[in-house]
Design an enzyme around this catalytic site. Structure first.
Site, mmCIF file in Angstrom:
data_model
loop_
_atom_site.group_PDB
_atom_site.id
_atom_site.type_symbol
_atom_site.label_atom_id
_atom_site.label_comp_id
_atom_site.label_asym_id
_atom_site.label_seq_id
_atom_site.Cartn_x
_atom_site.Cartn_y
_atom_site.Cartn_z
ATOM 1 N N GLN A 1 -44.462 -141.006 -11.737
ATOM 2 C CA GLN A 1 -45.788 -141.307 -11.178
ATOM 3 C C GLN A 1 -45.845 -142.724 -10.605
ATOM 4 O O GLN A 1 -46.928 -143.297 -10.468
ATOM 5 C CB GLN A 1 -46.870 -141.124 -12.240
ATOM 6 N N ARG B 1 -52.723 -133.110 -11.123
ATOM 7 C CA ARG B 1 -54.165 -133.308 -11.314
ATOM 8 C C ARG B 1 -54.839 -131.980 -11.645
ATOM 9 O O ARG B 1 -55.961 -131.961 -12.140
ATOM 10 C CB ARG B 1 -54.823 -133.889 -10.054
ATOM 11 N N ASP C 1 -49.640 -150.378 -20.613
ATOM 12 C CA ASP C 1 -49.857 -149.034 -20.075
ATOM 13 C C ASP C 1 -49.408 -148.999 -18.614
ATOM 14 O O ASP C 1 -49.393 -150.029 -17.931
ATOM 15 C CB ASP C 1 -51.349 -148.694 -20.188
ATOM 16 N N GLU C 2 -49.064 -147.814 -18.118
ATOM 17 C CA GLU C 2 -48.681 -147.609 -16.709
ATOM 18 C C GLU C 2 -47.595 -148.593 -16.272
ATOM 19 O O GLU C 2 -47.687 -149.212 -15.198
ATOM 20 C CB GLU C 2 -49.913 -147.746 -15.799
ATOM 21 N N LYS D 1 -51.003 -140.148 -23.495
ATOM 22 C CA LYS D 1 -50.502 -141.512 -23.672
ATOM 23 C C LYS D 1 -51.581 -142.470 -24.190
ATOM 24 O O LYS D 1 -51.276 -143.360 -24.981
ATOM 25 C CB LYS D 1 -49.913 -142.047 -22.372
ATOM 26 N N THR D 2 -52.837 -142.281 -23.773
ATOM 27 C CA THR D 2 -53.898 -143.161 -24.257
ATOM 28 C C THR D 2 -54.082 -142.992 -25.763
ATOM 29 O O THR D 2 -54.306 -143.966 -26.496
ATOM 30 C CB THR D 2 -55.223 -142.874 -23.525
#
Length: 731
Positions: free
Chosen positions: A252, A602, A218-219, A31-32
């Site tokens: 998330q 993770r 973002d997020e 995504k970044t």
């Protein structure tokens, strides 16, 4: 621009130009990269000025990374682009316009510890018992009410018939008055006050709506009500297109306990009609097995948009689940896993993490790691910027920035000791209150306050010091100013004369703080004291934690692990009432499941899950039941020699496990019998003489469940985990 490194869905998101868009970005889906390439595409291919782009992230680290990546992709200067956290963007707007609501632009930001001091002072002034009014609870209530837009007077009115709640309202009211008198804001104010200004003042709102032609967030799943309102008020254009581009993953969303609302991302298409939805499902982090575990677990949630992660990488090892008798044997097993990872797979300690649901779980793990000599660090433990000496020097800097900030004044006016007694300070506060002065202004008139000669002289010297430092603020570099404050205040000499180990550690910490100042100067465009104080105030908990240079295993809560990745992940404490920590409300269970999903994703190469049949809770061993989340993992993805329904608190499973073992025993010790794990107590008994591959000869002194205690001839007593202890019986 070279877009060949993007997959089809990433490219679709990057090339989206006008109109709202929702990008559902699964864990590890890049995504970044999408955000940075989209910004670069707007600037490079569509001649959008960088100053007309607003990009919002949730951490300073993410914001810095985004800026650096964009800078590498385009030839244009991106300094004028607004990239930052919600709070840092709020600070920029407030510095320009906060005078409209009664503050001055040199306001100070209070962190959690500062807020506790204010709340404590409020309790004293209102003659309320601190035992009955917990400071953290009060802070939480004030925060929640601010974010709901409820003023102190409204709260008092709504709760007037409830004695305790009415008192909390009075604390809230006094708290707000104290902050305003000190020209200070707390974290919530940075957003609430920004929203207040944009809502009240049309010309300012329209200015920023025109300025920010393209908004990227973002997020987005982690936004709360105020953050959502800020995006909506800036994105709902009164002219032109609504170019709001949000990236997030509803699976998330794990911060509901601090106000994040998953409905913000679920309702995006309702809020911004004609929104384009793009799903990033290809994962570049984990093995297919780990992704299938994650997909299987999260599919049990109802409140989700839905996606299925996949990868082109290898299938990978099956997840290994281990049941221990107690948290001590669980910790011993975790140490064994790490030992084997290190010595069999040659994994680096830095590539391993132990994730827990609550910080209280780390004690047994830490004790075992210390015993076994495994290097580790705790993330989210002692924060560097929370240490007393750092807070003291920060208080001096805050006073130099804003001398009328009373709480910093009280913190350091007598540090180092200046001969100003408690009674003199109390009388100074009374004098200041009666005349409506700050403590600094009152100290300059200490003689009029009728204080003793020694106190007057000391206060005069203190205010002269601060005044002198203020005069240097515009002529000195930031580093020189901080170093001078450290020296001239006498704090440096005080610590240098403290020859204790603690005193020397404080000197080292302050030297490290000076290094942080230097690093800030080297990296930042804005290098003023004001900018540095804002930078420190807005660091997240993880960013404030000590960095450990040595190679070590990371231990942290799952919340702290969000956004990170490790080759090897061990998730401990998978029991009901531990993970999930609740069992009643379905919405809470769904958030706990999302938290477990974050923990799973993770892991890059191998995933271990552990639990205990009994756990020490408040001084008593209580029976535990396995987490429902374990039953949501398909058996085909697990190395198992126990049926799922075999786990029961009434059965003795001390020597059984879900997993077949880290690796085949022959890989490790060729002379191990194949039926070892079912016949431990038949193979070894108390008094047996054994040989350890590393520690030599010893004698078994105790066997308890899956623990074996051996007294070695040269290494003393060691406790090991069966069946993985590298030992064999000798005659």
């Amino acid at each position: 621009m070279d877009l060949t490194t993007l997959n089809d869905r990433q490219k679709e998101a990057v090339l989206h130009l006008d109109g709202p868009a929702l990008v559902i970005a699964g864990a590890g889906s890049g995504k970044t990269r999408v955000l940075t390439y989209r910004i670069a595409n707007l600037i490079h291919n569509h001649q959008v000025k960088s100053g007309n782009i607003l990009a919002i992230t949730f951490t300073n680290k993410a914001a810095n990374e985004m800026r650096e990546r964009v800078d590498q992709l385009v030839d244009f200067d991106v300094k004028s682009m607004w990239i930052g956290t919600f709070h840092s963007i709020g600070v920029r707007i407030l510095r320009r316009h906060i005078d409209l609501i009664g503050y001055s632009s040199n306001f100070i930001i209070f962190d959690a510890e500062d807020q506790k001091i204010v709340v404590k002072e409020c309790l004293i002034e209102l003659d309320l018992d601190p035992k009955k009014y917990d400071m953290n609870t009060i802070r939480s209530i004030i925060s929640n009410e601010k974010n709901k837009g409820v003023t102190p007077n409204q709260y008092i009115e709504e709760n007037f018939s409830n004695f305790r709640s009415r008192n909390i309202g009075e604390i809230y009211k006094l708290y707000e008055n104290k902050l305003m008198k000190s020209n200070a804001l707390d974290f919530d104010d940075l957003l609430v006050k920004t929203l207040e200004i944009l809502t009240k003042y049309q010309e300012i709102r329209e200015y920023y709506c025109r300025k920010f032609q393209y908004i990227l967030v973002d997020e987005y799943q982690d936004t709360n009500k105020v953050q959502y309102s800020l995006i909506k008020i800036l994105g709902k254009k009164f002219i032109g297109l609504e170019n709001v581009f949000v990236v997030g993953d509803e699976d998330q969303s794990i911060y509901g306990w601090r106000g994040a609302d998953i409905q913000n991302i679920l309702d995006f298409e309702k809020d911004f009609e004609q929104a384009k939805v793009i799903k990033l499902e290809r994962n570049y982090r984990s093995t297919q097995t780990i992704l299938e575990v994650a997909n299987s677990v999260i599919s049990n949630n109802v409140n989700r948009i839905g996606k299925k992660l996949w990868t082109e990488d290898n299938e990978g090892d099956k997840v290994q689940i281990y049941i221990s008798s107690t948290e001590k044997t669980e910790a011993l097993h975790i140490a064994e896993r790490i030992y084997n990872e290190r010595n069999i797979h040659l994994s680096n300690y830095n590539d391993m993490a132990v994730l827990v649901r609550t910080r209280a779980q780390t004690r047994a793990i830490e004790e075992r790691f210390i015993m076994e000599g495994i290097p580790y660090k705790i993330v989210g433990g002692q924060e560097f910027y929370g240490r007393k000496e750092i807070k003291d020097l920060m208080a001096y800097l805050k006073l130099i920035q804003n001398p009328h900030e009373n709480f910093s004044f009280k913190r350091v006016v007598n540090i180092p000791k200046r001969g100003i007694g408690k009674k003199s300070l109390e009388n100074l506060e009374i004098f200041a209150s009666e005349r409506g002065l700050s403590l600094y202004d009152a100290a300059e008139k200490a003689k009029e306050a009728g204080l003793p000669k020694q106190a007057v002289e000391s206060l005069t010297a203190f205010t002269s010091l601060i005044s002198e430092m203020i005069s240097y603020k515009d002529s000195m570099t930031l580093f020189d100013l901080v170093e001078k404050a450290y020296d001239e205040s006498g704090y440096m000499r005080m610590l240098e004369h403290d020859m204790s180990i603690e005193g020397q550690a404080r000197v080292e910490n302050l030297n490290e703080f000076l290094s942080a100042v230097r690093d800030f100067e080297d990296r930042s465009e804005e290098k003023t004291l004001e900018d540095f104080l804002v930078h420190i105030s807005l660091l997240s908990d993880i960013e404030k934690t000590d960095e450990v240079d040595r190679e070590c295993v990371t231990i942290m809560t799952v919340h702290s692990a969000k956004g990170l990745e490790y080759d090897i992940v061990i998730v401990a404490g998978l029991e009901e009432k531990m993970f999930p920590i609740t069992r009643d409300d379905e919405e809470d269970i769904e958030e706990e499941r999302r938290l477990f999903y974050v923990a799973i994703t993770r892991a890059k190469k191998r995933l271990y899950l552990t639990l205990a049949q009994q756990r020490l809770i408040y001084g008593n061993y209580l029976s535990r039941q396995k987490s429902r989340f374990i039953d949501e993992i398909p058996e085909i993805l697990i190395n198992s020699n126990i049926k799922k329904d075999e786990y029961s608190q009434h059965k003795d499973l001390n020597n059984k496990m879900f997993m077949g073992g880290f690796s085949s025993y022959s890989e490790k010790f060729e002379d191990f019998p194949s039926d070892l794990e079912d016949n431990i107590n038949k193979i070894f008994k108390v008094g047996d003489k054994i040989q350890h591959t590393k520690w030599g000869v010893g004698r078994v002194v105790q066997i308890r469940g899956d623990e074996i205690t051996v007294a070695f001839d040269n290494m003393g007593i060691k406790i090991m985990m069966l069946p993985y202890a590298p030992i064999k019986k000798i005659t």
